[in-house]
Design a protein around this motif. Sequence first.
Motif, short mmCIF file in Angstrom:
data_model
loop_
_atom_site.label_atom_id
_atom_site.label_comp_id
_atom_site.label_asym_id
_atom_site.label_seq_id
_atom_site.Cartn_x
_atom_site.Cartn_y
_atom_site.Cartn_z
N HIS A 1 -41.59 -60.80 -31.76
CA HIS A 1 -42.92 -60.29 -31.41
C HIS A 1 -43.44 -59.32 -32.46
CE1 HIS A 1 -39.95 -57.81 -29.28
NE2 HIS A 1 -40.74 -56.81 -29.53
N ILE A 2 -42.60 -58.91 -33.41
CA ILE A 2 -43.09 -58.07 -34.50
C ILE A 2 -43.00 -58.79 -35.84
CG2 ILE A 2 -42.71 -55.90 -35.77
CD1 ILE A 2 -41.87 -54.66 -33.10
N THR B 1 -35.36 -62.70 -36.88
CA THR B 1 -33.99 -63.20 -36.98
C THR B 1 -33.69 -64.34 -36.01
OG1 THR B 1 -33.31 -61.45 -35.48
CG2 THR B 1 -33.02 -61.03 -37.82
N SER B 2 -34.58 -64.57 -35.06
CA SER B 2 -34.51 -65.76 -34.22
C SER B 2 -35.77 -65.77 -33.38
CB SER B 2 -33.28 -65.74 -33.30
OG SER B 2 -33.54 -64.97 -32.14
N ASN B 3 -35.98 -66.87 -32.66
CA ASN B 3 -37.21 -66.95 -31.86
C ASN B 3 -36.95 -66.58 -30.39
OD1 ASN B 3 -35.72 -69.19 -31.10
ND2 ASN B 3 -37.50 -70.52 -30.93
N PRO C 1 -52.37 -59.17 -27.15
CA PRO C 1 -52.17 -59.73 -28.49
C PRO C 1 -52.47 -58.71 -29.59
CG PRO C 1 -54.19 -60.57 -27.53
CD PRO C 1 -53.49 -59.79 -26.47
N LEU C 2 -51.85 -58.95 -30.76
CA LEU C 2 -51.93 -57.99 -31.85
C LEU C 2 -53.34 -57.85 -32.41
CD1 LEU C 2 -48.72 -59.25 -33.68
CD2 LEU C 2 -48.88 -57.35 -32.07
N ALA D 1 -51.54 -66.13 -31.28
CA ALA D 1 -50.42 -66.84 -30.64
C ALA D 1 -49.30 -65.90 -30.25
CB ALA D 1 -49.88 -67.90 -31.59
N HIS D 2 -48.45 -66.36 -29.34
CA HIS D 2 -47.22 -65.63 -29.01
C HIS D 2 -46.36 -65.54 -30.26
CE1 HIS D 2 -48.31 -67.42 -25.02
NE2 HIS D 2 -48.25 -66.14 -24.75
N GLY D 3 -45.64 -64.42 -30.40
CA GLY D 3 -44.78 -64.23 -31.57
C GLY D 3 -43.73 -65.29 -31.73
#
Lengths: 443, 478
Positions: free
Chosen positions: A313-314, A320-322, B410-411, B164-166
């Motif tokens: 999310h950042i 490093t993974s989803n 969302p960002l 979109a979602h991260g």
Amino acid sequence: MHPYIPHTDEEIKQMLHTIGVQHLDDLYKDVPVTIKDLRIPEGLDEFTVVSLLKSLADKNKVIEKSKIFMGAGIYAHYIPQVVKALASRPEFVTAYTPYQAEVSQGTLQALFEYQTMICELTGMEVANSSMYDGASALAEAILMAHRINGKHKILMSKAVHPEYVQTSHTYASAQKLSFKQIPLDNFGRTDLQILKESIDENTCAVVIQYPNFFGVIEDLKAIKENIKDAVFIVVVEPFALSVLESPATFGADIVVGDGQPLGIPMNYGGPTVGFLATLEKHVRKMPGRLIGETKDIEGNTGYVMILQTREQHIRREKATSNICTNHALMAVTNAIFMSTMGPDGLREVAKRSYSNAHYLADRMKEKGFNLLFDGPFFNEFAVRFTRDYDSKWRKIFERGVLGPLPLGWYFEEYRDCGLACATEVNTKQSIDEFVELLGCDEL
Amino acid sequence: MTVFEKSTTGRMGFRLPKSDVKEREYDFPTHLTRQKPLNLPELSEPDVVRHYTELAGKNYSVDKGFYPLGSCTMKYNPKVNEYTASLEGFTEIHPYQPWEFTQGSLKLMFELKEALCEITGMDDMTLQPAAGAHGELTGMLIARAYHLSRNDTKRHIALVPDSAHGTNPASAAMAGFDVIELKSTEDGLVDLEELKRYLNEEVAVLMLTNPNTLGLFEKDIIKIAQMVHDVGALLYYDGANLNAIMGRVRPGDTGFDIVHLNLHKTFSAPHGMGGPGSGPVGVKKFLAEFLPIPVIRKENETYYPDFNLPKSIGRTRSFYGNFSVLVKAYTYILIMGKDGLTHASRMAVLNANYLRALISRFLKIASPRVCMHEFVVDGSDFVKQTNVKILDVAKRLLDYGVHAPTVYFPLIVHEDMMIEPTETESKDTLDRFAKILEAIIEESKTNPELVKNAPYKTPVRRLDDVTATKKPIYRWKK
């Protein structure tokens, strides 16, 4: 009216009025209608649905636990009722990812304690707060190894669970990694000589299962001495780690496994939970979520998610993974189970499983069946039966016994073999009866 | 206090039955035998019960109250789901039993798959992925396999909107794609001009959430699909927000080629503090041969797992996926039925717009458009006026006994709050929440310090996550 949806007609009218529209359809003015008639049956009452589901469940044949002689990644163990009772508390079940730490201390502390327990089992320094299952945990460990050294060649023992191997191949398919399978020696261990010869400067990681898929306990010490600085990934079974020296002792970089044996029902294979542990120096390359200890503004101990800058999310595409939704509830179930068993409980179950499996092996040998390998084993072992073992296995099943896994499913050369398993749920009587059944000519 | 500190040497919460199999000594080489005993907690059963009951008491959950986390669809989780998923005929089944003797599980999976295909407008589906993001990875690997099967090797780009979602960009990268972010319009929709600029023969797929993370339906979706298909790329549907449109519009009918669903959102399986979930992936017929193995099939009245898919992407995990989560979703669909599902989405949209109308009286809403099942509050003016951050407002909400909405996502909106009430909340709950939020806005003006130091009534006060990350403590130590 609907039991899960509270709105009355009057309320709907009031709400539309507040919004300032006439009809519900006015809220959908951007949305086309593409469904004329959804081909799904009308809704049913709970009473009817429960009996429908019961009749479906009844179509599955439940094998009495003492008559299960198969593991191969999913194990029959006794689960204390206290584990089920606590793990099904709605405060755990119906909560979300702990995005508001102050009202999620239950989740966060339980996961922090889970991480500590996994570190203790594996001997590693850091464990994340869960992966989907053992197979995907291994696949992620391989991607992590690639992030650590940037190399491309993965050496994977032939004795790694075939479904873990398949999953790893799928995950790696987009990453230009290549796999080489290392065969076994006569003891059923990964062939040290061939492993040694296969190591070169492009080797990214070496993957060993401990005990391996055929049940044999690999000599991690000897392996580590031969793999230079390749990332050493070890796949483990948690109960075995209560009696075997931890992979960390032998220099493992990443340890993964499946937590299903620790208090999770077989569930037809899911959900289980994957664990992944590593050394502190690799922590920023690690997939998944981490929980850390901290203080609040009054100095009280509390817990939060940490190192989130690695996460999706950042970092988005550089993460490093989803992983976002993981298997937190199953991880907490593992923690509850380990808290209930304690070190002695785990060790006693391990000892009983070991003794039962060796008694089973001895009885099979008396009946004239040979073990495939001579290496020391924990609670699983490969054994040679008859030419077409698969069909014999099915007949055994019809007699209410889940016999050893037909190895021909995954290994053409072992078509006459099965992978047998015993745990604490088997009894002397169930073992004796099973061996009699095996020797029965009509099967 | 941690469970380790409650430990007393010699206690155990478990006892094995007697056994007449002789206990054996281990025959492992000495150097492979564990030397130091495990340092796990030693507790009696009541100790265990009290510890985890105490922890449970420190958790907020849907059963406790309103949980309006945007994008997470925290709807009520029916109790009957838990019961059906716990039936012994489901839980006590080994995945390697002969499939002839797991017909109940296979039939359930087949029928669930059929229902989900019908709801989404897809032709085939895998139930294997363990979560939404796992579904995204599966879907993107299918997209990759499809292009490669046509020797179309130059497609290395995945287009992903900035809203979109991260997980979308992360999943696309894991599947080997280079990610290009598409800027949204002022309205928060896909910018067709921008999209046109990036669409070419190197694009493999466009990943879209519809309705998107601002809670808006991409009204030009048919046109977008056309543009994407015209350059030979695929259109991917992130199903996180399906709850808004279920029963009205099927993603498959608007041009999507691949969809993933979140059974733990739309189909009421609980979230379990962050899992297990389930993220089935549906595809159009021309992609079905790439689905992960095994695919569940039906022949006459027999159900079986089909492993014979030479073009399959392989496996994305072990066994069949999160089967017990599938039981919960299946139970839910049977109870809701077609009218119930459609009613649920309509009430979710009604609730969001109602709450939006109430809140718009005292806070700015990010988009002037009618929203779907969620909406975004733009708190930037409020923050300028009061110097109180949206995070502070979120923390203060906890004092009033409700969970905070999603913040800072969302960002693309700053100081935002994303609110998704879902259909299971009553008008009273929404009225109460709006009143609480309004009171906090008022507090921020009259007594900003009060809000900045919140929360006060939670099990712990505001936590220091900066130090927690700077000097991480990963595990309990004596």
